[in-house]
Design a protein around this motif. Structure first.
Motif, PDB file in Angstrom:
ATOM      1  N   GLU A 118       0.827  -1.205   0.000  1.00  0.00           N
ATOM      2  CA  GLU A 118       0.000   0.000   0.000  1.00  0.00           C
ATOM      3  C   GLU A 118       0.868   1.264   0.000  1.00  0.00           C
ATOM      4  N   LYS A 568      -8.784   9.055   4.408  1.00  0.00           N
ATOM      5  CA  LYS A 568      -9.330   7.733   4.748  1.00  0.00           C
ATOM      6  C   LYS A 568      -8.239   6.762   5.182  1.00  0.00           C
ATOM      7  N   SER A 572      -8.309   3.938   8.382  1.00  0.00           N
ATOM      8  CA  SER A 572      -9.021   2.776   7.842  1.00  0.00           C
ATOM      9  C   SER A 572      -8.757   1.489   8.620  1.00  0.00           C
ATOM     10  N   GLY A 577     -11.774   2.253  11.400  1.00  0.00           N
ATOM     11  CA  GLY A 577     -12.055   1.570  10.145  1.00  0.00           C
ATOM     12  C   GLY A 577     -13.439   0.955  10.179  1.00  0.00           C
ATOM     13  N   PHE A 580     -16.472   3.464  10.016  1.00  0.00           N
ATOM     14  CA  PHE A 580     -16.775   4.104   8.740  1.00  0.00           C
ATOM     15  C   PHE A 580     -16.997   3.124   7.607  1.00  0.00           C
ATOM     16  N   MET A 581     -16.831   1.826   7.897  1.00  0.00           N
ATOM     17  CA  MET A 581     -17.104   0.832   6.876  1.00  0.00           C
ATOM     18  C   MET A 581     -18.607   0.593   6.866  1.00  0.00           C
ATOM     19  N   THR A 582     -19.229   1.008   5.809  1.00  0.00           N
ATOM     20  CA  THR A 582     -20.656   0.734   5.726  1.00  0.00           C
ATOM     21  C   THR A 582     -20.952   0.113   4.374  1.00  0.00           C
ATOM     22  N   GLY A 583     -21.942  -0.715   4.337  1.00  0.00           N
ATOM     23  CA  GLY A 583     -22.291  -1.401   3.112  1.00  0.00           C
ATOM     24  C   GLY A 583     -23.183  -2.559   3.526  1.00  0.00           C
ATOM     25  N   LEU A 586     -21.914  -6.104   3.672  1.00  0.00           N
ATOM     26  CA  LEU A 586     -20.893  -6.533   4.626  1.00  0.00           C
ATOM     27  C   LEU A 586     -21.534  -7.163   5.848  1.00  0.00           C
TER      28      LEU A 586
ATOM     29  N   SER B 572     -11.276  -4.528   5.166  1.00  0.00           N
ATOM     30  CA  SER B 572     -11.096  -3.144   5.606  1.00  0.00           C
ATOM     31  C   SER B 572      -9.773  -2.535   5.144  1.00  0.00           C
ATOM     32  N   CYS B 573      -9.099  -3.183   4.230  1.00  0.00           N
ATOM     33  CA  CYS B 573      -7.814  -2.646   3.762  1.00  0.00           C
ATOM     34  C   CYS B 573      -7.880  -2.329   2.270  1.00  0.00           C
ATOM     35  N   GLY B 574      -6.863  -1.644   1.782  1.00  0.00           N
ATOM     36  CA  GLY B 574      -6.705  -1.420   0.350  1.00  0.00           C
ATOM     37  C   GLY B 574      -7.920  -0.764  -0.286  1.00  0.00           C
ATOM     38  N   THR B 576     -10.815  -2.018  -1.198  1.00  0.00           N
ATOM     39  CA  THR B 576     -12.125  -2.342  -0.618  1.00  0.00           C
ATOM     40  C   THR B 576     -12.357  -1.503   0.627  1.00  0.00           C
ATOM     41  N   GLY B 577     -11.312  -1.362   1.433  1.00  0.00           N
ATOM     42  CA  GLY B 577     -11.433  -0.519   2.617  1.00  0.00           C
ATOM     43  C   GLY B 577     -11.858   0.887   2.226  1.00  0.00           C
ATOM     44  N   LYS B 578     -11.195   1.415   1.206  1.00  0.00           N
ATOM     45  CA  LYS B 578     -11.485   2.765   0.743  1.00  0.00           C
ATOM     46  C   LYS B 578     -12.919   2.883   0.227  1.00  0.00           C
ATOM     47  N   PHE B 580     -15.583   1.273   1.025  1.00  0.00           N
ATOM     48  CA  PHE B 580     -16.649   1.219   2.025  1.00  0.00           C
ATOM     49  C   PHE B 580     -16.473   2.223   3.151  1.00  0.00           C
ATOM     50  N   MET B 581     -15.375   2.973   3.095  1.00  0.00           N
ATOM     51  CA  MET B 581     -15.178   4.006   4.111  1.00  0.00           C
ATOM     52  C   MET B 581     -15.966   5.217   3.670  1.00  0.00           C
ATOM     53  N   THR B 582     -17.015   5.524   4.387  1.00  0.00           N
ATOM     54  CA  THR B 582     -17.762   6.724   4.044  1.00  0.00           C
ATOM     55  C   THR B 582     -17.955   7.550   5.301  1.00  0.00           C
TER      56      THR B 582
END
Lengths: 587, 587
Positions: A118, A568, A572, A577, A580-583, A586, B572-574, B576-578, B580-582
């Motif tokens: 990353e 972010k 994260s 992390g 703020f992870m919403t979906g 998930l 929650s990384c990379g 995908t993390g980005k 879903f981070m809102t």
């Protein structure tokens, strides 16, 4: 009717895209112009001291590339982690990160670590000319070799308050043959296994193990003469000078452990800068420098120009097992291979603390527009007792009997977003019991670990009294250089024994040096003052790598609600992390 | 009017909380009942072979704790990473993870790594009795010691198709004195530095370096006699047996490199299980086992019970630099300290491939309800050429000339959520040019790296022909044990040279063994068939740790759109993390 509207809508989108692209290219040119750096961190084979080992390098270099910028510039380092299983961050030591607290590069504090593969964009303003450096701030990665110099020149049109004809940058460090992974296991074991003294001292990543450049020539060395052609990775960094000039030598120490003293044969130095702030110039024969500090000295090349001169670097404060590092001041009027007439200067004895204190007490701020005058009063005073303690058989360093154990989720995000499950919500102690005898080992040496935060009033003036004490062993009290992130402080003074009310009047409120690192001497105290004017969360810790690993630090936070949009990537991980992870897809 | 409503609303909430608590406690008791494990991964000092070193342990144990469950159980491992700077994951080798592809424990594939201080819940069903193991699947952490046994007994009321009176579990591994961090640097350097042969072979984490338990007694050993009291971490794991009984010996190999052969003095073994599937029982004097494989053998203790017998473990397929591992079969009727009359059995010569092939060809599936009959046809056949190549001077292992370089974002999330910027969208090659001469080093050895995915039709039947070839050096072709995640496959057969149409009829569609690991012999091919019936993303790779590190693997994906809610922590990384981070407060 639909078509034209749709067309104009498309047009609008194209315009937006174009505008965005222009904006992007402007942003890029702004940084690529001077200070865009694309870096990759990876382990590599290297021989820092003549013994092949593995170092953490940047773009194949050790130490990492030097960053050079002007005051006011934005530096942009796009850092990609090419390690195999380790996260990484880089701290820009001495840069206050006003408005960019997420770029401070402290794992668990300012950002989530950058995982392998990353990339993280460090983008920050270097607001003030001076001598700085950068280094890893995760585990003991600094000690693994992750460091380099960061030099900020005065802004275009500005002038330094002193003159020089040329410049050298010396980044000092110490080096172990055992990997930091093994060192960490030893420090975290029961019983603790100490890392011991370094195998070599390095100047710009170069040192000599098991040999001396001066061995054969002045007698009485137990080491053999080094066999160096000059092309080795461990060949010394030689300072080539012209006669009758003035050179600025920038000296920064990123040692893991060693306190150092630097002396140049036959020459004196004039000290003019410390930690990015100007000093009232003073002459010295030798310079003490603790891990986390930086200095500029001016050197006049006014000696016999048919000779070369040794530069010696010796260990202070711990009985040295490491021979002095040596390099040469080479007058270009003679060959660099010609050895100096006299043996290397002998740096002061390791336990000559009077010498160290005298040096420290000479350091005063220059009266200069760039340096704020000290606040005459304080709103809050925090007293921090430094002790070595045991916890269930593990050896720890503790502050007011709390050994810092950093949380998995960085504070910046968890405080900003009010996530109370991320760290200890209990307030860490403001001081220690009055009857505590700092001259003796802790009576009840049981310590606790914690990660509570000193929440500072935004714009309040905070005093910190760092109080040294006896370690676990009788008659031992060590040197600890404390480094504050995000701020400079006024270093109001040093004293012996326990700080008492009567010491108050000894504090220097007239011209205290403005710095980011301050040492505490054995059994002594050091008083600092700073204004909590930088929204963010900031580490304040002993800059000795194994001491921090063993818990020797605290965390300050101020004005975190004023921190604007955090990238972010910086939040994260961990509970931020998750928050703020919403979906809906998930689990 | 408001109050009663409010009260009943409160009552409802309390009810909900109560119900939730009951549910939670049920869920907990369900797992704690048998299979809740709270694990911490940390480095620690250990002496696996008599030389103190650092290993990656679990809860202070090396190897990690053995998990024992019944078929149909849910195993719940709550894994906390106590490493200082490294991420970690654990792969449950042989467990197919139906419905829980995020629990497969493969970094970059099934989940984001667990960062230091963080916890991940591995919760999965062990759906079939058998001999399994678990191990790290990030960098070379398996080789650092992160492994342990996972034994699944038949479900309550079910019976094994063979009888035994007692049981032993032998987890085999190999051990280097150089840390995996250094090994990784060497493998990734230009020129590559090979890790060499292991310093010791370990049985249940125990081996003897630089000495032999049998040295002094049967002459002709260059090693000294080991001085072992029995309490050492490196004292052998002795199998204590009663006479005239039948023992099941479960043997699993998690070696980083070594192919092994196990033989027991004076005793034959009956092989009854491989990789969790029953076999048509067959007798053997010695057992070949490749990394990633597991077997059960039945041992009758029908020999002179006044004697003990050596168990030998020798290296196959590479010229050994490592002495055989030894342990004892101790008849309880005699003292375990009594050395056997005869010297340790000599395992077959390392390059006696005829012996290995004969052994492999004896392995047939038992006709048993738990083992599906092979599909008579296939929908797609992928041919995978195994070559060693160079890339800009770096040494790589490649599959169809692509060396696997895993992405930063795990595939499971990026494929599930259609993020095309996470990895190579080009399809990896289905085969290799027909004119390629597998008997010679690659003519143009330039390889490319990539991380494209073989997207398999959901429920399609897939054939894989693993085609071995010459490595970079003339007349060298190595053994590679290939391990498939998420599935078992029918091992249809082995052959010499390049697989051709005429080999088709040699495939065993009657009783091929059903396995998860299959070896390819030098210059030979191996044919597999499996049904892509497990929604998820699955690694298929050479189980030799440094070979995988150098790119020897591919990635399969099927039915990913059917994967239900993925735990946040797994994505929650990379990118995908980005995605879903809102949060409007984020930059």
């Amino acid at each position: 009717m639909v078509e034209p509207f749709s067309r104009s809508f498309k047009g609008l989108i194209i315009w937006c895209i174009l505008l965005y692209m222009i904006q992007c290219s402007l942003a890029t040119s702004n940084t690529t112009g001077g200070h865009f750096h694309k870096w990759e961190v990876a382990y590599m084979y290297w021989s820092p001291d003549g013994v092949e080992n593995v170092v953490m390098g940047i773009n194949g270099q050790f130490p990492g590339p030097t960053i050079r910028a002007r005051a006011g510039d934005i530096v942009h380092v796009q850092l990609t982690n090419k390690l195999h299983t380790e996260g990484v961050v880089i701290h820009w030591h001495g840069i206050r990160q006003k408005g960019t607290p997420w770029a401070d590069g402290t794992a668990s504090i300012s950002q989530c670590v950058i995982n392998p593969g990353e990339t993280f964009d460090y983008r920050f303003t270097v607001d003030r000319a001076g001598t700085y450096f950068y280094h890893g701030h995760y585990g003991m990665q600094r000690s693994a070799g992750l460091y380099g110099a960061l030099i900020v020149d005065v802004a275009e049109g500005e002038k330094e308050p002193f003159h020089y004809d040329g410049e050298f940058d010396l980044l000092l460090s110490d080096w172990w043959h055992q990997s930091v992974h093994h060192q960490e296991v030893g420090l975290s074991s029961k019983p603790m296994r100490w890392i011991g003294e370094p195998q070599a001292l390095l100047v710009n990543g170069r040192g000599q193990y098991g040999c001396s450049m001066a061995a054969a020539h002045y007698g009485n060395s137990s080491l053999s003469q080094c066999n160096i052609t000059g092309n080795e990775q461990w060949a010394p960094y030689i300072l080539h000078v012209d006669p009758n000039k003035t050179y600025r030598i920038r000296i920064a120490s990123t040692t893991a452990l060693a306190s150092l003293n630097l002396a140049i044969g036959n020459h004196t130095m004039k000290v003019v800068e410390a930690d990015g702030n100007y000093l009232q110039p003073f002459e010295t024969n030798d310079l003490d420098i603790y891990s986390g500090e930086s200095y500029s000295v001016l050197l006049k090349t006014n000696q016999d120009s048919s000779q070369n001169y040794w530069i010696s670097l010796g260990v202070r404060g711990r009985e040295p097992q490491t021979p002095p590092a040596l390099t040469l001041l080479n007058y270009r009027t003679t060959s660099a291979s010609r050895l100096p007439l006299s043996p290397p200067p002998v740096t002061p004895r390791w336990d000559d603390y009077a010498h160290s204190k005298a040096f420290s007490n000479k350091i005063k701020a220059l009266d200069h527009k760039s340096i704020p005058k000290p606040s005459p009063t304080y709103h809050r005073r925090i007293v921090l007792l430094n002790t070595q303690n045991k916890m269930n058989g593990y050896t720890k360093w503790s502050i007011n009997n709390v050994s810092l154990s950093l949380p998995a989720t960085p504070y910046l995000g968890s405080i900003r977003f009010g996530l109370q499950n991320a760290f200890d919500q209990t307030k860490p102690p403001e001081g220690f019991p009055g009857h505590y005898d700092i001259m003796k080992p802790p009576v009840n040496s049981n310590t606790t670990t914690g990660n509570g935060v000193y929440m500072l009033g935004y714009y309040s003036t905070v005093d910190v009294i760092l109080q040294n004490a006896n370690a676990l062993k009788e008659n031992v009290s060590e040197i600890h250089p404390w480094h504050l992130h995000g701020h400079d402080f006024w270093l109001l003074g040093y004293g012996e024994g326990k700080f008492t009310k009567s010491d108050e009047k000894k504090l220097n409120l007239k011209n205290p040096p403005y710095r980011n690192t301050a040492v505490i001497f054995p059994y002594g105290w050091t008083a600092l003052r700073f204004v909590a004017d930088n929204p963010g969360v900031w580490a304040f810790h002993c800059h000795i790598e194994p001491h921090l690993h063993m818990g020797m630090g605290v965390v300050f936070a101020e004005g975190v609600q004023h921190v604007a949009k955090i990238p972010k990537e910086a939040v994260s991980c961990g509970v931020t992390g998750k928050k703020f992870m919403t979906g809906s897809h998930l689990g």
